[in-house]
Design a protein around this motif. Structure first.
Motif, mmCIF file in Angstrom:
data_model
loop_
_atom_site.group_PDB
_atom_site.id
_atom_site.type_symbol
_atom_site.label_atom_id
_atom_site.label_comp_id
_atom_site.label_asym_id
_atom_site.label_seq_id
_atom_site.Cartn_x
_atom_site.Cartn_y
_atom_site.Cartn_z
ATOM 1 N N GLY A 171 0.819 -1.205 0.000
ATOM 2 C CA GLY A 171 0.000 0.000 0.000
ATOM 3 C C GLY A 171 0.853 1.254 0.000
ATOM 4 N N ILE A 172 0.321 2.317 0.549
ATOM 5 C CA ILE A 172 1.011 3.608 0.579
ATOM 6 C C ILE A 172 1.970 3.650 1.765
ATOM 7 C CG2 ILE A 172 0.691 6.101 0.949
ATOM 8 C CD1 ILE A 172 -1.880 5.919 -0.630
ATOM 9 N N VAL A 173 3.196 4.060 1.489
ATOM 10 C CA VAL A 173 4.215 4.231 2.525
ATOM 11 C C VAL A 173 4.656 5.691 2.493
ATOM 12 C CG1 VAL A 173 6.490 3.557 3.366
ATOM 13 C CG2 VAL A 173 4.989 1.841 2.316
ATOM 14 N N ILE A 174 4.350 6.409 3.566
ATOM 15 C CA ILE A 174 4.690 7.826 3.633
ATOM 16 C C ILE A 174 6.102 7.985 4.181
ATOM 17 C CG2 ILE A 174 4.090 10.060 4.675
ATOM 18 C CD1 ILE A 174 1.202 9.174 4.706
ATOM 19 N N GLY A 175 6.915 8.788 3.472
ATOM 20 C CA GLY A 175 8.305 8.988 3.855
ATOM 21 C C GLY A 175 8.534 10.300 4.571
ATOM 22 N N ASP A 176 9.723 10.831 4.368
ATOM 23 C CA ASP A 176 10.145 12.015 5.102
ATOM 24 C C ASP A 176 9.613 13.294 4.465
ATOM 25 O OD1 ASP A 176 11.594 10.383 6.804
ATOM 26 O OD2 ASP A 176 13.392 10.460 5.528
ATOM 27 N N THR A 177 9.699 14.346 5.257
ATOM 28 C CA THR A 177 9.385 15.673 4.748
ATOM 29 C C THR A 177 10.500 16.134 3.832
ATOM 30 O OG1 THR A 177 8.287 16.164 6.829
ATOM 31 C CG2 THR A 177 8.814 18.036 5.414
ATOM 32 N N LEU A 178 10.131 16.778 2.728
ATOM 33 C CA LEU A 178 11.132 17.263 1.765
ATOM 34 C C LEU A 178 11.656 18.615 2.239
ATOM 35 C CD1 LEU A 178 9.256 16.258 -1.485
ATOM 36 C CD2 LEU A 178 11.284 15.169 -0.538
ATOM 37 N N LEU A 179 12.584 18.556 3.175
ATOM 38 C CA LEU A 179 13.118 19.787 3.754
ATOM 39 C C LEU A 179 14.176 20.437 2.877
ATOM 40 C CD1 LEU A 179 13.496 18.593 7.476
ATOM 41 C CD2 LEU A 179 11.672 20.003 6.495
ATOM 42 N N ASP A 180 14.776 19.654 1.988
ATOM 43 C CA ASP A 180 15.913 20.162 1.228
ATOM 44 C C ASP A 180 15.523 20.761 -0.111
ATOM 45 O OD1 ASP A 180 17.438 19.215 3.295
ATOM 46 O OD2 ASP A 180 17.874 17.298 2.324
ATOM 47 N N TYR A 181 14.180 20.922 -0.343
ATOM 48 C CA TYR A 181 13.742 21.450 -1.639
ATOM 49 C C TYR A 181 12.697 22.532 -1.429
ATOM 50 C CZ TYR A 181 16.057 17.504 -3.866
ATOM 51 O OH TYR A 181 16.993 16.596 -4.303
ATOM 52 N N GLU A 182 12.671 23.449 -2.353
ATOM 53 C CA GLU A 182 11.623 24.447 -2.374
ATOM 54 C C GLU A 182 11.111 24.580 -3.812
ATOM 55 O OE1 GLU A 182 14.386 28.454 -2.893
ATOM 56 O OE2 GLU A 182 13.405 28.056 -0.980
ATOM 57 N N GLY A 183 9.933 25.167 -3.965
ATOM 58 C CA GLY A 183 9.350 25.291 -5.301
ATOM 59 C C GLY A 183 8.771 24.004 -5.825
ATOM 60 N N ILE A 184 8.434 23.080 -4.926
ATOM 61 C CA ILE A 184 7.942 21.768 -5.361
ATOM 62 C C ILE A 184 6.610 21.889 -6.101
ATOM 63 C CG2 ILE A 184 7.051 19.558 -4.519
ATOM 64 C CD1 ILE A 184 9.180 19.673 -2.336
ATOM 65 N N LEU A 185 5.692 22.703 -5.598
ATOM 66 C CA LEU A 185 4.368 22.800 -6.192
ATOM 67 C C LEU A 185 4.379 23.520 -7.530
ATOM 68 C CD1 LEU A 185 2.147 23.528 -3.060
ATOM 69 C CD2 LEU A 185 2.511 21.364 -4.231
ATOM 70 N N SER A 186 5.460 24.209 -7.839
ATOM 71 C CA SER A 186 5.562 24.885 -9.137
ATOM 72 C C SER A 186 6.244 24.013 -10.174
ATOM 73 C CB SER A 186 6.335 26.200 -8.981
ATOM 74 O OG SER A 186 7.677 25.935 -8.587
ATOM 75 N N ALA A 187 6.540 22.760 -9.813
ATOM 76 C CA ALA A 187 7.183 21.797 -10.706
ATOM 77 C C ALA A 187 8.638 22.139 -10.977
ATOM 78 C CB ALA A 187 6.426 21.662 -12.027
ATOM 79 N N ARG A 188 9.189 23.009 -10.157
ATOM 80 C CA ARG A 188 10.599 23.356 -10.294
ATOM 81 C C ARG A 188 11.290 23.246 -8.941
ATOM 82 N NH1 ARG A 188 10.186 28.753 -14.194
ATOM 83 N NH2 ARG A 188 9.300 27.669 -16.002
ATOM 84 N N PRO A 189 11.337 22.031 -8.415
ATOM 85 C CA PRO A 189 11.972 21.875 -7.106
ATOM 86 C C PRO A 189 13.451 22.245 -7.162
ATOM 87 C CG PRO A 189 11.556 19.736 -8.103
ATOM 88 C CD PRO A 189 10.896 20.753 -8.976
ATOM 89 N N THR A 190 13.842 23.054 -6.227
ATOM 90 C CA THR A 190 15.233 23.510 -6.160
ATOM 91 C C THR A 190 15.849 23.010 -4.863
ATOM 92 O OG1 THR A 190 14.636 25.502 -7.390
ATOM 93 C CG2 THR A 190 16.738 25.532 -6.201
ATOM 94 N N HIS A 191 17.016 22.373 -5.016
ATOM 95 C CA HIS A 191 17.699 21.848 -3.836
ATOM 96 C C HIS A 191 18.297 22.994 -3.037
ATOM 97 C CE1 HIS A 191 21.008 19.919 -1.528
ATOM 98 N NE2 HIS A 191 20.087 18.949 -1.412
#
Length: 495
Positions: free
Chosen positions: A464-484
């Motif tokens: 089933g679904i396995v939820i992982g960690d929070t993406l702390l090292d990226y920003e701009g995820i919702l704009s489809a341009r995640p930046t490390h």
């Protein structure tokens, strides 16, 4: 002390009709059943007649067709309500074709009066009243006029100690008649055709002495007869409408069946809430919904799923089918493409009450919209509002999935503008990291409750679904341009 007259209400035998009539047909009332050809007028009249007629309460059915009544009944015999033993026992047919062919209103009225006085029926039907008016045009000089005929017939039908019905092809707005004002009840049937879709609707335009449920209500002609689907509303066993409880909702929270998701929701999904799970195709909406139902069964909470997906996932099919066979989950899985939302909701409410279900899944709103007839797509959003309100009055917890095109220029949660209807929202998205497609989810809202605002990566595995960690090292995820975001450098010199 007032001597209030008690009006007895007769059960029509038509599922759903008594509810919108306000409890049934008033005894000794004079009613009109009107509508265009093919809308189901004669079928409705026969279904009511066969349900009400007994030896003690006989029925008299006048026809104006030029063929024997039994020939006319050929098609009515296909319905389950038809009972051949009642013919000439509690139901008698009288053919008025000779009187109508003579073209004399006096003769028609005299024959009707003669038959009624001879047999003293409790139920009287005249089908089709419109045909009498069309055929009886050539009146001899000094004979009764059409206006006088209508008035006299209406007065006589109202005066007899019988519940009476006139069936005719009237359009009440376009073709009014004085008989409309004399009638106690007026049932209007209509049908609309859109490409290959046929939708029939019924409206109670008038019913003296009782409060009816207003508006247009869809109905279907089935092998058992006519079935009416009142506009989405929950009723108790007496037919009275149930209102949403005014007291605060339970503080109980339901486990979602996905590890860590309860924590993201602030301790689980509050009981009685509606939850929208929105995301693009393949993002895991149905898997999450399945986990929600399975967790409920594990905790002794029966569930119901309404499935509209044409090609459901194999994992859901195996899991849900096993629980359906075991009687733990109710399934409504339709492939019809001319449904009304009220029809679906009434089936759903009946199944919820039958199974005493506390969890409901509708998968998905996209398939739901395709399943309803084109006639209802224009007000799909309004219908969703009524559906959610009806389910809320039952106190069940509802999870709805919604197909969401992954647009990165805006942040939308439903193509129907239905996000405001729900108490909680979970959004799922795709992102690209390291030339790989990743899935993320977030809890957007949980009404009147604290919840996580983190974007968390998740995977879909065999378990089933396995939820992982929070993406702390990226920003701009919702704009489809995640930046490390590089980690801050540490000054080892201590300066």
């Amino acid at each position: 002390m007032s001597n209030k007259v008690i009006i007895r209400r007769l059960a029509t035998g038509v599922p759903g009709l008594d509810a919108i009539l306000g409890g049934g047909l008033p005894e000794f009332s004079f009613n009109l059943i009107v509508g265009p050809p093919g809308s189901g007028k004669t079928t409705l009249a026969h279904q009511i007649m066969f349900a009400l007629a007994t030896r003690e309460r006989p029925a008299l059915y006048f026809t104006v067709l030029g063929e024997p009544p039994l020939k006319m009944l050929r098609y009515q015999q296909q319905f389950a309500f038809f009972d051949l033993d009642q013919i000439n026992e509690s139901i008698r047919f009288v053919n008025l074709s000779d009187e109508v062919a003579a073209g004399n209103f006096d003769q028609v009225l005299a024959r009707i009066t003669q038959e009624v006085e001879a047999s003293s029926p409790a139920l009287v039907f005249i089908d089709s009243f419109r045909a009498v008016l069309l055929e009886t045009r050539r009146q001899p000089h000094g004979a009764m006029s059409q206006q006088q005929f209508i008035q006299q017939l209406g007065i006589q039908l109202s005066g007899w100690q019988a519940t009476t019905f006139l069936i005719g092809e009237y359009g009440s707005d376009r073709d009014p008649h004085p008989v409309f004002t004399v009638a106690d009840g007026l049932l209007s049937l209509e049908q609309s055709v859109h490409r290959n879709s046929m939708v029939r609707k019924l409206q109670v335009l008038k019913m003296r002495g009782q409060a009816t449920y207003p508006g247009l209500h869809t109905f279907r002609i089935t092998p058992t007869g006519i079935v009416v689907f009142p506009a989405a509303v929950v009723r108790d066993d007496t037919g009275a409408m149930l209102k949403a409880p005014e007291s605060p909702r339970s503080h109980t929270r339901l486990a979602m069946g996905v590890p860590h998701l309860d924590d993201m929701l602030g301790g689980g999904l509050p009981s009685g809430y509606s939850l929208l799970v929105a995301g693009p195709s393949g993002s895991g909406k149905t898997i999450l919904a399945t986990a929600f139902l399975v967790e409920g069964v594990r905790r002794g909470e029966p569930g119901v799923i309404v499935a509209f997906e044409q090609t459901p996932s194999q994992s859901r099919t195996r899991t849900i089918d096993a629980l359906v066979r075991a009687g733990h989950i109710g399934l409504i899985n339709t492939r019809l493409l001319d449904l009304s939302i009220d029809e679906i909701v009434q089936h759903l409410i009946s199944l919820i009450q039958q199974m005493k279900a506390t969890r409901v899944v509708i998968d998905s709103l996209s398939g739901f919209e395709l399943a309803v007839a084109p006639t209802f797509r224009e007000d799909f959003r309004e219908s969703l509002f009524r559906m959610v309100a009806a389910l809320s009055s039952l106190g069940v917890t509802v999870l709805l999935t919604s197909e969401l095109e992954d647009r990165y220029t805006d942040l939308r949660f439903s193509p129907y503008g239905s996000a405001f209807l729900t108490d909680a929202i979970i959004v799922q998205r795709y992102i690209e990291i390291g030339s790989r497609l990743k899935r993320v989810m977030a809890v957007v809202k949980v009404r009147a409750s604290l919840h996580s605002n983190e974007l968390r990566q998740f995977e879909i595995t065999d378990d089933g679904i396995v939820i992982g960690d929070t993406l702390l090292d990226y920003e701009g995820i919702l704009s489809a341009r995640p930046t490390h975001i590089p980690a801050p450098e540490t000054n080892h010199s201590g300066k």
